[in-house]
Design an enzyme around this catalytic site. Structure first.
Site, PDB file in Angstrom:
ATOM      1  N   GLY A   1       0.799  -1.221   0.000  1.00  0.00           N
ATOM      2  CA  GLY A   1       0.000   0.000   0.000  1.00  0.00           C
ATOM      3  C   GLY A   1       0.833   1.272   0.000  1.00  0.00           C
TER       4      GLY A   1
ATOM      5  N   GLU B   1      -0.121  -1.860  -4.674  1.00  0.00           N
ATOM      6  CA  GLU B   1      -1.211  -0.926  -4.354  1.00  0.00           C
ATOM      7  C   GLU B   1      -2.504  -1.391  -5.020  1.00  0.00           C
ATOM      8  OE1 GLU B   1      -1.710   2.012  -2.374  1.00  0.00           O
ATOM      9  OE2 GLU B   1      -3.681   1.431  -3.095  1.00  0.00           O
TER      10      GLU B   1
ATOM     11  N   ASN C   1       2.861   1.105   5.976  1.00  0.00           N
ATOM     12  CA  ASN C   1       1.840   1.718   6.817  1.00  0.00           C
ATOM     13  C   ASN C   1       0.587   0.968   6.382  1.00  0.00           C
ATOM     14  OD1 ASN C   1      -0.019   3.375   8.081  1.00  0.00           O
ATOM     15  ND2 ASN C   1       0.205   5.057   6.609  1.00  0.00           N
TER      16      ASN C   1
ATOM     17  N   TYR D   1      -5.525  -0.777   7.852  1.00  0.00           N
ATOM     18  CA  TYR D   1      -5.848  -1.452   9.120  1.00  0.00           C
ATOM     19  C   TYR D   1      -6.940  -2.514   8.998  1.00  0.00           C
ATOM     20  CZ  TYR D   1      -2.945   2.102  11.417  1.00  0.00           C
ATOM     21  OH  TYR D   1      -1.902   2.904  11.806  1.00  0.00           O
TER      22      TYR D   1
ATOM     23  N   PHE E   1      -1.457  11.604  10.456  1.00  0.00           N
ATOM     24  CA  PHE E   1      -2.018  11.015   9.231  1.00  0.00           C
ATOM     25  C   PHE E   1      -2.999  11.976   8.572  1.00  0.00           C
ATOM     26  CE2 PHE E   1      -1.012   7.638  12.169  1.00  0.00           C
ATOM     27  CZ  PHE E   1      -0.630   6.540  11.411  1.00  0.00           C
TER      28      PHE E   1
HETATM   29  N1  SAM Z   1       1.971   4.058   2.423  1.00  0.00           N
HETATM   30  C1  SAM Z   1       1.061   5.192   2.318  1.00  0.00           C
HETATM   31  C2  SAM Z   1       1.391   6.189   3.396  1.00  0.00           C
HETATM   32  O1  SAM Z   1       1.956   5.781   4.424  1.00  0.00           O
HETATM   33  O2  SAM Z   1       1.072   7.361   3.220  1.00  0.00           O
HETATM   34  C3  SAM Z   1      -0.411   4.764   2.398  1.00  0.00           C
HETATM   35  C4  SAM Z   1      -0.801   3.964   3.616  1.00  0.00           C
HETATM   36  S1  SAM Z   1      -2.535   3.705   3.781  1.00  0.00           S
HETATM   37  C5  SAM Z   1      -2.663   3.427   5.515  1.00  0.00           C
HETATM   38  C6  SAM Z   1      -2.806   2.054   3.165  1.00  0.00           C
HETATM   39  C7  SAM Z   1      -2.593   1.869   1.674  1.00  0.00           C
HETATM   40  O3  SAM Z   1      -2.854   0.493   1.345  1.00  0.00           O
HETATM   41  C8  SAM Z   1      -3.504   2.678   0.773  1.00  0.00           C
HETATM   42  O4  SAM Z   1      -2.771   3.250  -0.281  1.00  0.00           O
HETATM   43  C9  SAM Z   1      -4.511   1.673   0.241  1.00  0.00           C
HETATM   44  O5  SAM Z   1      -5.068   2.026  -1.011  1.00  0.00           O
HETATM   45  C10 SAM Z   1      -3.651   0.424   0.162  1.00  0.00           C
HETATM   46  N2  SAM Z   1      -4.395  -0.844   0.227  1.00  0.00           N
HETATM   47  C11 SAM Z   1      -5.563  -1.105   0.875  1.00  0.00           C
HETATM   48  N3  SAM Z   1      -5.920  -2.378   0.723  1.00  0.00           N
HETATM   49  C12 SAM Z   1      -4.951  -2.965  -0.033  1.00  0.00           C
HETATM   50  C13 SAM Z   1      -4.763  -4.281  -0.531  1.00  0.00           C
HETATM   51  N4  SAM Z   1      -5.654  -5.261  -0.273  1.00  0.00           N
HETATM   52  N5  SAM Z   1      -3.684  -4.531  -1.301  1.00  0.00           N
HETATM   53  C14 SAM Z   1      -2.767  -3.548  -1.574  1.00  0.00           C
HETATM   54  N6  SAM Z   1      -2.901  -2.283  -1.112  1.00  0.00           N
HETATM   55  C15 SAM Z   1      -3.969  -1.995  -0.346  1.00  0.00           C
END
Ligand code: SAM
Length: 281
Positions: free
Chosen positions: A54, A75, A120, A123, A188
């Site tokens: 992500g 992503e 990150n 959740y 965040f």
């Molecule tokens: N790394 C970035 C940051 O710290 O600013 C974003 C973190 S954000 C908490 C979680 C990221 O995981 C988002 O970009 C979201 O779109 C992606 N995400 C959510 N579910 C996912 C999945 N099943 N597989 C891959 N990425 C996912």
């Protein structure tokens, strides 16, 4: 948040008509110090391949790319792919894959190399992601992830505490966990409702026997914690674990030196391993 970093990220996201999606757990980071602290915690070096789960707008990805040999960032949100193409345009050692981490075969992406997992995490799927990395025997050196504070505490929990469960035992079986630091919601965008923590899971060197017996040990652990309020003899009988009868389960508990009335949360990892051996008898 440092105003200028926040504005830069918002500007790129707005230009790509991006709107944060709750369903993907999108809470982004921009503070340079925090991003560096996560990369420090992961002990990323120039010989490492980093898998980032992500990447979001690519702020952490960029910091990882500056330190690692290469970064593979996975992503799920296709709206973020053009954003990442722009924010990571000058990072030659980053590969972005538009996919669901739970459906990617990570073994196909890496060969015989030193791999660190950094994220990150979204959740809403923390537990399946961590359990998948541990149980599929993915060859990582360490996992360094931002998770909800309570989940980090569950990962580090020991027998007898209220947070202790199947996740704590899986983390203990495969790794040495350590909460590195806590992070408040205001770090965040948008702000989550919960506090967060960065936790490091250093992979243990498992013996072949530990690796082979893991599925059986976790069959017992899951059956026990699925009914954590019940006594072990009731929880395991209700699940008919390994097809054993109530009498056989009572006998195995006794042979393992455990009382029939004991509850799952009192058993250490060694207790579960011993009990599994007695159940297989
Ligand atoms: N790394 C970035 C940051 O710290 O600013 C974003 C973190 S954000 C908490 C979680 C990221 O995981 C988002 O970009 C979201 O779109 C992606 N995400 C959510 N579910 C996912 C999945 N099943 N597989 C891959 N990425 C996912």
């Amino acid at each position: 948040m440092a105003d200028q970093d926040y504005r830069r990220m918002q500007e790129v996201l707005a230009r790509h008509d991006f709107h944060f999606k709750k369903k993907y757990g999108q809470n982004f980071l921009t503070r340079p110090q925090l991003l560096n602290d996560i990369a420090d915690g992961a002990k990323v070096t120039e010989s490492d391949t980093v898998i980032e789960i992500g990447p979001g707008a690519g702020t952490l990805t960029r910091v990882l790319a500056e330190r690692a040999k290469r970064v593979i960032a996975i992503e799920i949100d296709e709206k973020l792919i053009p954003v990442l193409d722009e924010t990571l345009a000058d990072c030659d050692n980053v590969t972005v894959i538009n996919a669901d981490i739970l459906k990617v075969d990570l073994d196909e992406l890496v060969s015989d190399e030193s791999v660190k997992v950094v994220a990150n995490l979204p959740y809403y799927i923390t537990t399946p992601i961590i359990m998948g990395l541990l149980e599929k025997n993915f060859p990582f050196e360490n996992i360094t992830v931002m998770v909800q504070k309570e989940v980090a505490e569950r990962m580090e929990a020991v027998a007898g505490s209220k947070d202790y469960g199947a996740l704590s035992l899986a983390v203990e079986y495969y790794t040495r966990p350590q909460i590195l630091f806590y992070v408040p919601p205001e770090y965040f965008v948008p702000r989550p409702k919960v506090g967060s923590a960065v936790i490091s899971l250093e992979k243990k060197d498992l013996t072949d026997q530990m690796r082979e017996q893991a599925p059986e040990v976790f069959t017992v652990i899951r059956a026990a914690f699925n009914q954590r309020r019940k006594s072990m003899v009731n929880a395991l009988s209700n699940a008919a674990v390994f097809g054993a009868s109530r009498e056989e389960i009572a006998g195995a508990l006794e042979a393992a030196g455990l009382e029939a009335g004991i509850r799952a949360e009192k058993l250490t990892l060694d207790d579960f391993i011993r009990l599994t051996e007695c159940l297989k008898g």
